[in-house]
Motif scaffolding. Structure first.
Motif, PDB file in Angstrom:
ATOM      1  N   TRP A  71       1.004  -1.209  -0.183  1.00  0.00           N
ATOM      2  CA  TRP A  71      -0.007  -0.034  -0.141  1.00  0.00           C
ATOM      3  C   TRP A  71       0.768   1.345   0.074  1.00  0.00           C
ATOM      4  O   TRP A  71       0.336   2.247  -0.831  1.00  0.00           O
ATOM      5  CB  TRP A  71      -0.447   0.212   1.062  1.00  0.00           C
ATOM      6  N   ARG A  72       2.106   1.341   1.002  1.00  0.00           N
ATOM      7  CA  ARG A  72       2.723   1.949   0.635  1.00  0.00           C
ATOM      8  C   ARG A  72       2.978   2.826  -0.064  1.00  0.00           C
ATOM      9  O   ARG A  72       3.581   3.597  -1.004  1.00  0.00           O
ATOM     10  CB  ARG A  72       3.828   2.057   1.886  1.00  0.00           C
ATOM     11  N   THR A  89      -0.643   9.135  -0.827  1.00  0.00           N
ATOM     12  CA  THR A  89      -1.299  10.562   0.178  1.00  0.00           C
ATOM     13  C   THR A  89       0.428  10.345   0.596  1.00  0.00           C
ATOM     14  O   THR A  89       0.104  11.794   1.235  1.00  0.00           O
ATOM     15  CB  THR A  89      -2.602   9.764   0.863  1.00  0.00           C
ATOM     16  N   LEU A  90       0.723   9.648   1.086  1.00  0.00           N
ATOM     17  CA  LEU A  90       2.272   9.963   1.813  1.00  0.00           C
ATOM     18  C   LEU A  90       2.683  10.548   1.598  1.00  0.00           C
ATOM     19  O   LEU A  90       3.207  10.975   0.070  1.00  0.00           O
ATOM     20  CB  LEU A  90       2.861   8.344   1.858  1.00  0.00           C
ATOM     21  N   GLY A  91       3.556  11.587   2.060  1.00  0.00           N
ATOM     22  CA  GLY A  91       4.720  12.938   1.570  1.00  0.00           C
ATOM     23  C   GLY A  91       3.891  13.787   1.534  1.00  0.00           C
ATOM     24  O   GLY A  91       3.433  14.986   1.259  1.00  0.00           O
ATOM     25  N   GLN A  92       2.391  13.483   1.185  1.00  0.00           N
ATOM     26  CA  GLN A  92       1.682  14.765   1.385  1.00  0.00           C
ATOM     27  C   GLN A  92       1.044  15.269   2.454  1.00  0.00           C
ATOM     28  O   GLN A  92       0.614  14.929   3.887  1.00  0.00           O
ATOM     29  CB  GLN A  92       0.340  14.855   0.421  1.00  0.00           C
ATOM     30  N   ALA A 118       0.813  13.335   5.396  1.00  0.00           N
ATOM     31  CA  ALA A 118       0.151  11.933   5.716  1.00  0.00           C
ATOM     32  C   ALA A 118       1.800  11.652   5.862  1.00  0.00           C
ATOM     33  O   ALA A 118       3.050  11.477   4.943  1.00  0.00           O
ATOM     34  CB  ALA A 118      -0.369  11.910   4.766  1.00  0.00           C
ATOM     35  N   VAL A 119       2.117  11.143   7.099  1.00  0.00           N
ATOM     36  CA  VAL A 119       3.498   9.950   7.218  1.00  0.00           C
ATOM     37  C   VAL A 119       3.658   8.683   6.886  1.00  0.00           C
ATOM     38  O   VAL A 119       4.567   7.861   6.683  1.00  0.00           O
ATOM     39  CB  VAL A 119       4.458  10.704   7.946  1.00  0.00           C
ATOM     40  N   ARG A 179      -8.260  15.897   1.167  1.00  0.00           N
ATOM     41  CA  ARG A 179      -7.659  16.552   0.029  1.00  0.00           C
ATOM     42  C   ARG A 179      -6.195  16.818   0.361  1.00  0.00           C
ATOM     43  O   ARG A 179      -6.034  17.406   1.506  1.00  0.00           O
ATOM     44  CB  ARG A 179      -9.010  17.571  -0.613  1.00  0.00           C
ATOM     45  N   PRO A 180      -5.835  17.334  -0.412  1.00  0.00           N
ATOM     46  CA  PRO A 180      -4.375  17.654  -0.238  1.00  0.00           C
ATOM     47  C   PRO A 180      -4.212  19.246  -0.347  1.00  0.00           C
ATOM     48  O   PRO A 180      -5.585  20.000  -0.849  1.00  0.00           O
ATOM     49  CB  PRO A 180      -3.534  17.718  -1.866  1.00  0.00           C
TER      50      PRO A 180
END
Ligand code: BTN
Length: 251
Positions: free
Chosen positions: A196-197, A202-205, A220-221, A249-250
């Motif tokens: 998933w990662r 999403t991650l990093g955003q 989101a980490v 949302r971003p």
């Protein structure tokens, strides 16, 4: 339109040219005691989305609901939603579309624009279940892929495999591969979060998540078992659970 299925799928497949909702049909089968069944339709007349929304499901899509009976507590159910997202993302990539997963369960094609969603929605997932306090009785993972669907038939903010590639997929093969990938992940739950990662949009955003308990804003980490999003905020890490997310949302 009709598609036929190979007999080597890891689930038995019930196919409908048209049905109200494959999730509803899978729930009926669950009530009858069925297990390891996938309900597939060419068209849904009453497709259902998250948060009681309707889901547009014209002929040409891949509308599928997978019924399973995992020996797990209800708290572990989000892992199956993540597994469904990973499985369908892998198969979208196999057919040449650069799909990624927006937490908790949208699959989209990123456009690079700062749009509301951060990309165009290709796939939606709706997981439903029934269970006791300590064990799931049944779980239905409903996966809707805008596959061989014209741009004109898509809701705003959505895209299809056809729109992305200019061609059509063989839906029999797509469903077969999807069922194989889902089966592999449910047998190997430790693979779900790393996969998933690797496919995450999403991650990093920086994100803004509306939850029933208020707004969470930060970066989101990570995603943690069984499916919580870890957001690094000015007040430290906050964990958001998929069921509590009304909107992400971003920013
Ligand atoms: C969402 O993003 O809101 C989730 C959409 C889920 C749609 C799929 S299509 C197959 C299955 N049957 C339904 O009625 N819904 C799911």
């Amino acid at each position: 339109a009709s598609i036929e299925f190979g007999l080597d799928a890891p689930f038995s497949v019930e196919y409908h040219d048209s049905v109200d909702s494959t999730n509803l049909r899978a729930r009926e089968l669950a009530a009858e005691g069925a297990d390891d069944v996938a309900v597939v339709a060419d068209e849904q007349t009453g497709g259902r989305g998250r948060l009681e929304r309707a889901w547009s499901a014209p002929s040409g899509g891949v509308w599928v609901s997978i019924l399973v009976r995992p020996q797990r507590p209800p708290a572990h159910v989000p892992v199956f939603t993540l597994a469904a997202a990973v499985a369908v993302t892998r198969v979208c990539r196999e057919v040449g579309v650069d799909a990624s997963i927006k937490w908790p369960n949208d699959v989209l094609v990123e456009t690079g624009e700062r749009s509301e969603r951060g990309g165009l929605k290709l796939v939606g997932i709706l997981t439903e279940m029934e269970g006791e306090a300590d064990r799931v009785s049944w779980l239905v993972a409903g996966i809707g892929v805008n596959a061989n669907v014209d741009a004109a038939e898509l809701p705003e903010g959505a895209t299809s495999l056809r729109e992305q590639t200019g061609g059509d997929v063989d839906r029999r093969v797509f469903v077969q591969r999807l069922l194989e990938e889902f089966d592999e992940l449910r047998e190997n739950p430790d693979e779900v979060l790393p996969a998933w990662r690797a496919h995450s949009a999403t991650l990093g955003q920086r994100v803004r998540v509306e939850t029933s308990g208020g707004v969470v804003e930060g970066t989101a980490v990570d995603v943690e078992f069984p499916g919580a999003l870890v957001v690094d905020t000015s007040e430290g890490d906050v964990r958001v659970h998929a069921g509590d997310c009304e909107h992400l949302r971003p920013v």
